[in-house]
Write a protein that holds these residues in place. Structure first.
Motif, PDB file in Angstrom:
ATOM      1  N   TRP A 112     -11.094  18.825  13.323  1.00 40.28           N
ATOM      2  CA  TRP A 112     -10.265  18.508  12.146  1.00 40.28           C
ATOM      3  C   TRP A 112      -9.556  19.742  11.590  1.00 40.28           C
ATOM      4  CZ3 TRP A 112      -8.354  14.022  10.954  1.00 40.28           C
ATOM      5  CH2 TRP A 112      -8.993  12.876  11.393  1.00 40.28           C
ATOM      6  N   GLU A 113     -10.128  20.926  11.811  1.00 39.61           N
ATOM      7  CA  GLU A 113      -9.479  22.162  11.346  1.00 39.61           C
ATOM      8  C   GLU A 113      -8.215  22.461  12.135  1.00 39.61           C
ATOM      9  OE1 GLU A 113     -12.248  25.419  11.571  1.00 39.61           O
ATOM     10  OE2 GLU A 113     -13.628  24.447  10.155  1.00 39.61           O
ATOM     11  N   SER A 114      -8.228  22.111  13.419  1.00 39.75           N
ATOM     12  CA  SER A 114      -7.118  22.534  14.286  1.00 39.75           C
ATOM     13  C   SER A 114      -6.154  21.420  14.688  1.00 39.75           C
ATOM     14  CB  SER A 114      -7.685  23.188  15.551  1.00 39.75           C
ATOM     15  OG  SER A 114      -8.452  22.233  16.272  1.00 39.75           O
ATOM     16  N   VAL A 115      -6.513  20.164  14.469  1.00 34.63           N
ATOM     17  CA  VAL A 115      -5.674  19.066  14.949  1.00 34.63           C
ATOM     18  C   VAL A 115      -4.375  18.973  14.139  1.00 34.63           C
ATOM     19  CG1 VAL A 115      -6.717  17.248  13.521  1.00 34.63           C
ATOM     20  CG2 VAL A 115      -5.675  16.659  15.707  1.00 34.63           C
ATOM     21  N   GLU A 116      -3.276  18.661  14.846  1.00 34.50           N
ATOM     22  CA  GLU A 116      -1.963  18.519  14.206  1.00 34.50           C
ATOM     23  C   GLU A 116      -1.245  17.319  14.789  1.00 34.50           C
ATOM     24  OE1 GLU A 116       0.380  22.026  14.734  1.00 34.50           O
ATOM     25  OE2 GLU A 116      -1.268  23.350  14.168  1.00 34.50           O
ATOM     26  N   GLU A 117      -0.338  16.747  13.996  1.00 38.18           N
ATOM     27  CA  GLU A 117       0.493  15.648  14.504  1.00 38.18           C
ATOM     28  C   GLU A 117       1.326  16.167  15.666  1.00 38.18           C
ATOM     29  OE1 GLU A 117       2.749  13.406  11.644  1.00 38.18           O
ATOM     30  OE2 GLU A 117       0.994  13.106  10.372  1.00 38.18           O
ATOM     31  N   GLY A 118       1.462  15.331  16.690  1.00 43.28           N
ATOM     32  CA  GLY A 118       2.235  15.700  17.875  1.00 43.28           C
ATOM     33  C   GLY A 118       1.399  16.348  18.961  1.00 43.28           C
ATOM     34  N   GLN A 119       0.211  16.812  18.602  1.00 45.12           N
ATOM     35  CA  GLN A 119      -0.670  17.466  19.575  1.00 45.12           C
ATOM     36  C   GLN A 119      -1.086  16.478  20.655  1.00 45.12           C
ATOM     37  OE1 GLN A 119      -3.792  19.432  17.467  1.00 45.12           O
ATOM     38  NE2 GLN A 119      -4.628  20.439  19.298  1.00 45.12           N
ATOM     39  N   GLU A 120      -1.146  16.960  21.898  1.00 46.01           N
ATOM     40  CA  GLU A 120      -1.513  16.095  23.024  1.00 46.01           C
ATOM     41  C   GLU A 120      -2.964  16.315  23.415  1.00 46.01           C
ATOM     42  OE1 GLU A 120       1.237  16.313  26.272  1.00 46.01           O
ATOM     43  OE2 GLU A 120       2.941  15.819  24.997  1.00 46.01           O
ATOM     44  N   PHE A 121      -3.585  15.221  23.866  1.00 48.09           N
ATOM     45  CA  PHE A 121      -4.979  15.261  24.288  1.00 48.09           C
ATOM     46  C   PHE A 121      -5.167  14.411  25.536  1.00 48.09           C
ATOM     47  CE2 PHE A 121      -5.343  16.134  19.763  1.00 48.09           C
ATOM     48  CZ  PHE A 121      -6.323  17.114  19.711  1.00 48.09           C
ATOM     49  N   THR A 122      -6.203  14.761  26.296  1.00 48.58           N
ATOM     50  CA  THR A 122      -6.681  13.882  27.355  1.00 48.58           C
ATOM     51  C   THR A 122      -7.966  13.292  26.821  1.00 48.58           C
ATOM     52  OG1 THR A 122      -5.724  15.292  29.063  1.00 48.58           O
ATOM     53  CG2 THR A 122      -7.449  13.762  29.752  1.00 48.58           C
ATOM     54  N   GLY A 123      -8.030  11.964  26.810  1.00 49.59           N
ATOM     55  CA  GLY A 123      -9.204  11.308  26.260  1.00 49.59           C
ATOM     56  C   GLY A 123      -9.694  10.204  27.168  1.00 49.59           C
ATOM     57  N   THR A 124     -10.796   9.598  26.767  1.00 48.79           N
ATOM     58  CA  THR A 124     -11.397   8.510  27.531  1.00 48.79           C
ATOM     59  C   THR A 124     -11.426   7.261  26.670  1.00 48.79           C
ATOM     60  OG1 THR A 124     -12.799  10.121  28.653  1.00 48.79           O
ATOM     61  CG2 THR A 124     -13.437   7.810  28.842  1.00 48.79           C
ATOM     62  N   VAL A 125     -10.951   6.146  27.232  1.00 47.83           N
ATOM     63  CA  VAL A 125     -10.963   4.880  26.505  1.00 47.83           C
ATOM     64  C   VAL A 125     -12.420   4.447  26.328  1.00 47.83           C
ATOM     65  CG1 VAL A 125     -10.228   2.462  26.507  1.00 47.83           C
ATOM     66  CG2 VAL A 125      -8.697   4.238  27.439  1.00 47.83           C
ATOM     67  N   LYS A 126     -12.843   4.281  25.059  1.00 41.55           N
ATOM     68  CA  LYS A 126     -14.227   3.898  24.746  1.00 41.55           C
ATOM     69  C   LYS A 126     -14.390   2.402  24.575  1.00 41.55           C
ATOM     70  CE  LYS A 126     -16.829   5.984  21.834  1.00 41.55           C
ATOM     71  NZ  LYS A 126     -17.388   6.672  20.668  1.00 41.55           N
ATOM     72  N   SER A 127     -13.399   1.786  23.899  1.00 44.12           N
ATOM     73  CA  SER A 127     -13.513   0.348  23.650  1.00 44.12           C
ATOM     74  C   SER A 127     -12.133  -0.245  23.398  1.00 44.12           C
ATOM     75  CB  SER A 127     -14.433   0.069  22.463  1.00 44.12           C
ATOM     76  OG  SER A 127     -13.877   0.608  21.274  1.00 44.12           O
ATOM     77  N   LYS A 137      -0.127  10.645  16.602  1.00 44.09           N
ATOM     78  CA  LYS A 137       1.018  10.107  15.850  1.00 44.09           C
ATOM     79  C   LYS A 137       0.879  10.406  14.373  1.00 44.09           C
ATOM     80  CE  LYS A 137       3.350   6.604  16.282  1.00 44.09           C
ATOM     81  NZ  LYS A 137       4.213   5.500  16.445  1.00 44.09           N
ATOM     82  N   SER A 138      -0.321  10.153  13.848  1.00 40.29           N
ATOM     83  CA  SER A 138      -0.550  10.448  12.434  1.00 40.29           C
ATOM     84  C   SER A 138      -2.040  10.686  12.195  1.00 40.29           C
ATOM     85  CB  SER A 138      -0.034   9.310  11.547  1.00 40.29           C
ATOM     86  OG  SER A 138      -0.768   8.131  11.776  1.00 40.29           O
ATOM     87  N   LEU A 139      -2.304  11.389  11.101  1.00 40.47           N
ATOM     88  CA  LEU A 139      -3.674  11.739  10.729  1.00 40.47           C
ATOM     89  C   LEU A 139      -3.957  11.272   9.310  1.00 40.47           C
ATOM     90  CD1 LEU A 139      -3.572  15.432  11.971  1.00 40.47           C
ATOM     91  CD2 LEU A 139      -4.940  13.617  12.980  1.00 40.47           C
ATOM     92  N   ASP A 140      -5.133  10.709   9.109  1.00 38.47           N
ATOM     93  CA  ASP A 140      -5.611  10.369   7.770  1.00 38.47           C
ATOM     94  C   ASP A 140      -6.897  11.171   7.597  1.00 38.47           C
ATOM     95  OD1 ASP A 140      -6.732   9.338   5.483  1.00 38.47           O
ATOM     96  OD2 ASP A 140      -6.460   7.221   6.051  1.00 38.47           O
ATOM     97  N   ARG A 141      -6.743  12.405   7.137  1.00 33.30           N
ATOM     98  CA  ARG A 141      -7.888  13.317   7.035  1.00 33.30           C
ATOM     99  C   ARG A 141      -8.931  12.810   6.036  1.00 33.30           C
ATOM    100  NH1 ARG A 141      -6.761  18.058   9.784  1.00 33.30           N
ATOM    101  NH2 ARG A 141      -4.565  18.417  10.202  1.00 33.30           N
TER     102      ARG A 141
END
Length: 187
Positions: free
Chosen positions: A14-29, A74-78
């Motif tokens: 949460w300290e470093s995440v920004e809108e537009g940032q790209e990630f590789t993730g795993t679909v959980k559900s 796309k967007s963050l709700d901290r």
């Protein structure tokens, strides 16, 4: 101890995440409204409208649990710890493909997908249908589109106008018939 490690990883995220940032993730559900993706200890959600440029009924048409996916924030709700993710890519947008590969004047094959009293709708690309106005279906006056066309027909059309703001494409069969007539008279 694991809980503490996970909390520390989440805090760091949460300290470093920004809108537009790209990630590789795993679909959980999967749910009816989207897919939840693990970004490495923190979950984000891809809304169903963000999974595909085409209309889909369920996220399982695009992704499955366990899939590795490339996403962007796309967007963050901290305050509430919510992350909205984007998945579909701009270059796959059918309107971008149309803009780049199908300028006005292009002749292409289109499949008739619907009829109205004022014309026929034909699919040019997956996700993009154009209207062949009744006056543009034949080189003669017709009473109704069904006199000449039926759903499922593949026809040659000329793109005569594109309105990107209203997402409308005008098609003509008549323009091609007229072009052929001019070519014949020149010979």
């Amino acid at each position: 101890m694991l809980r503490e490690q996970r909390k520390a990883a989440q805090a760091k995220f949460w300290e470093s995440v920004e809108e537009g940032q790209e990630f590789t993730g795993t679909v959980k559900s999967l749910t009816n409204f989207g897919a939840f993706v693990d970004l490495g200890g923190v979950d984000g959600m891809i809304h169903i409208s963000e999974l595909s440029w085409n209309r889909i009924k369920h996220p399982s048409e695009v992704v499955s649990v366990g899939d590795t996916v490339q996403v962007y924030v796309k967007s963050l709700d901290r305050e509430n710890g919510k992350i909205s993710l984007g998945y579909k890519k701009k270059e796959d947008n059918p309107w971008e493909i149309l803009k780049n590969e199908y300028p006005v004047g292009t002749v292409c094959d289109a499949t008739v997908v619907g009829m109205t009293t004022f014309g026929a709708f034909a699919k040019i690309l997956p996700g993009i249908d154009g209207l062949i106005h009744i006056s543009q279906i034949a080189d003669r006056r017709i009473e109704k589109p069904q006199d000449v066309l039926k759903v499922g027909d593949v026809v040659k059309v000329k793109i005569t106008d594109i309105d990107f703001d209203k997402k409308r494409v005008s098609l003509s069969i008549r323009a091609l018939l007229e072009d052929q007539g001019e070519d014949a008279s020149e010979e």
